[in-house]
Scaffold this motif. Structure first.
Motif, PDB file in Angstrom:
ATOM      1  N   CYS A 194       0.723  -1.318   0.032  1.00 53.71           N
ATOM      2  CA  CYS A 194       0.104   0.006   0.198  1.00 53.71           C
ATOM      3  C   CYS A 194       1.028   1.085   0.028  1.00 53.71           C
ATOM      4  N   VAL A 195       2.115   1.143   0.259  1.00 54.61           N
ATOM      5  CA  VAL A 195       3.092   2.284   0.496  1.00 54.61           C
ATOM      6  C   VAL A 195       4.058   2.549  -0.863  1.00 54.61           C
ATOM      7  N   LYS A 225      -2.018   4.260  -0.156  1.00 59.17           N
ATOM      8  CA  LYS A 225      -3.312   3.925  -1.004  1.00 59.17           C
ATOM      9  C   LYS A 225      -3.872   2.744  -0.090  1.00 59.17           C
ATOM     10  N   LEU A 226      -4.736   2.918   0.837  1.00 61.47           N
ATOM     11  CA  LEU A 226      -5.347   1.910   1.478  1.00 61.47           C
ATOM     12  C   LEU A 226      -6.583   1.490   0.976  1.00 61.47           C
ATOM     13  N   PHE A 245      -0.697  11.717   0.234  1.00 62.53           N
ATOM     14  CA  PHE A 245       0.666  12.077   0.240  1.00 62.53           C
ATOM     15  C   PHE A 245       1.136  11.911   1.699  1.00 62.53           C
ATOM     16  N   VAL A 246       2.098  11.064   1.745  1.00 67.40           N
ATOM     17  CA  VAL A 246       2.775  10.922   3.196  1.00 67.40           C
ATOM     18  C   VAL A 246       4.168  11.049   3.249  1.00 67.40           C
TER      19      VAL A 246
END
Length: 309
Positions: free
Chosen positions: A253-254, A274-275, A282-283
């Motif tokens: 997801c990352v 994106k879960l 944005f992380v």
């Protein structure tokens, strides 16, 4: 080198040869620059091997001069905007002395090398400004010691943001900024609620370990600097604290996109999360460097549990 003495490698050349010399002189080449060497010279005759005593020899200590450094091998983009690019690179594998500074030359890919601009930097990170939007630039860097400049690195290509990319990135960061502000407000409300609850005599104990620990830390009068989170070091195993306060996310997801800085435990990167069933956000991603110690691993997990709270 400093520390324990090690035997020279096979790359060192001896002229006319290392053993069986008949003349009292020798030429030694292909040594490392800025390195201390110890040479031992021993006279050998027909009975040397038969002697019960350790061989007698003369010892000479010599430090080679500084030389120009080897080429920089790795350069990466730290960040970029429509008119600037921030780059970082590794120190040369063989500095051959003290690095005084670096020289970065760059030019637009469409133009020739004769149009290059050179800038000096005392560190291995530099921000190049005044660039064209959406243009590809060629970058090369070289290091300098008192012996002069080393060779330029290979050509590396980086592109500035287009106006459209910049607008998109601003829109992506907006939820992050709003989320941070909202989190700050929630945190402030939580502090007020805890303060009110702690001043009540009839504090109702809940069953969870979290509530027990929270009461332990906030019982009595609140004093400045008192922790209002549960210190993960109260857990024997930091994995327990992480399981209680943080949520494990599947690595698929990352998406890690670029390095934006260096943290205490490793690199800090930017990317996207994106879960399932949710939109991509944005992380920032903190990483634990390879070759970590057990203490660094525990500290890293403890920080994760604090941030989870």
């Amino acid at each position: 080198g400093r520390g324990a003495c090690t035997r020279c490698g096979d790359n060192v050349q001896y002229a006319p040869r290392q053993l069986g010399l008949t003349e009292p002189r020798i030429y030694i080449s292909d040594l490392l620059a800025h390195t201390q060497y110890t040479f031992e010279i021993q006279a050998v005759n027909g009975v040397t091997d038969q002697s019960p005593f350790s061989p007698q020899f003369a010892s000479v200590n010599i430090t080679t001069n500084q030389a120009a450094p080897s080429a920089v091998s790795i350069m990466h983009q730290v960040s970029r905007t429509v008119d600037s690019i921030t780059l970082s690179w590794s120190q040369p594998d063989q500095p051959n002395g003290v690095i005084l500074d670096y020289e970065l030359q760059y030019y637009e890919k469409e133009l020739s090398e004769y149009n290059a601009t050179a800038i000096k930097s005392p560190t291995n990170t530099v921000t190049v400004q005044g660039l064209k939007a959406g243009a590809i630039y060629v970058f090369q860097v070289r290091a300098r010691t008192v012996a002069g400049y080393g060779r330029y690195s290979g050509k590396m290509y980086f592109q500035t943001m287009t106006e459209a990319e910049y607008q998109t990135s601003i829109q992506e960061k907006l939820p992050l900024i709003i989320g941070s502000s909202a989190a700050g407000l929630v945190f402030l409300i939580a502090v007020v609620v805890i303060a009110i609850v702690c001043n009540r005599r009839g504090f109702e104990r809940a069953d969870s370990e979290y509530t027990d620990k929270l009461q332990h830390y906030t019982s009595g009068h609140m004093t400045p600097g008192m922790k209002i989170y549960i210190d993960p070091f109260t857990y024997e195993d930091p994995n327990e604290a992480v399981r209680e306060f943080a949520k494990e996310i599947d690595i698929s997801c990352v998406k890690i996109e670029q390095v934006i800085g260096a943290g205490e435990f490793g690199e800090v990167c930017s990317g996207h999360l994106k879960l399932p069933g949710k939109r991509e956000i944005f992380v920032a991603i903190k990483t634990l460097k390879s070759g970590y110690t057990e203490k660094q691993r525990r500290d890293f997990l403890s920080e994760a549990s604090i941030m989870g709270q």
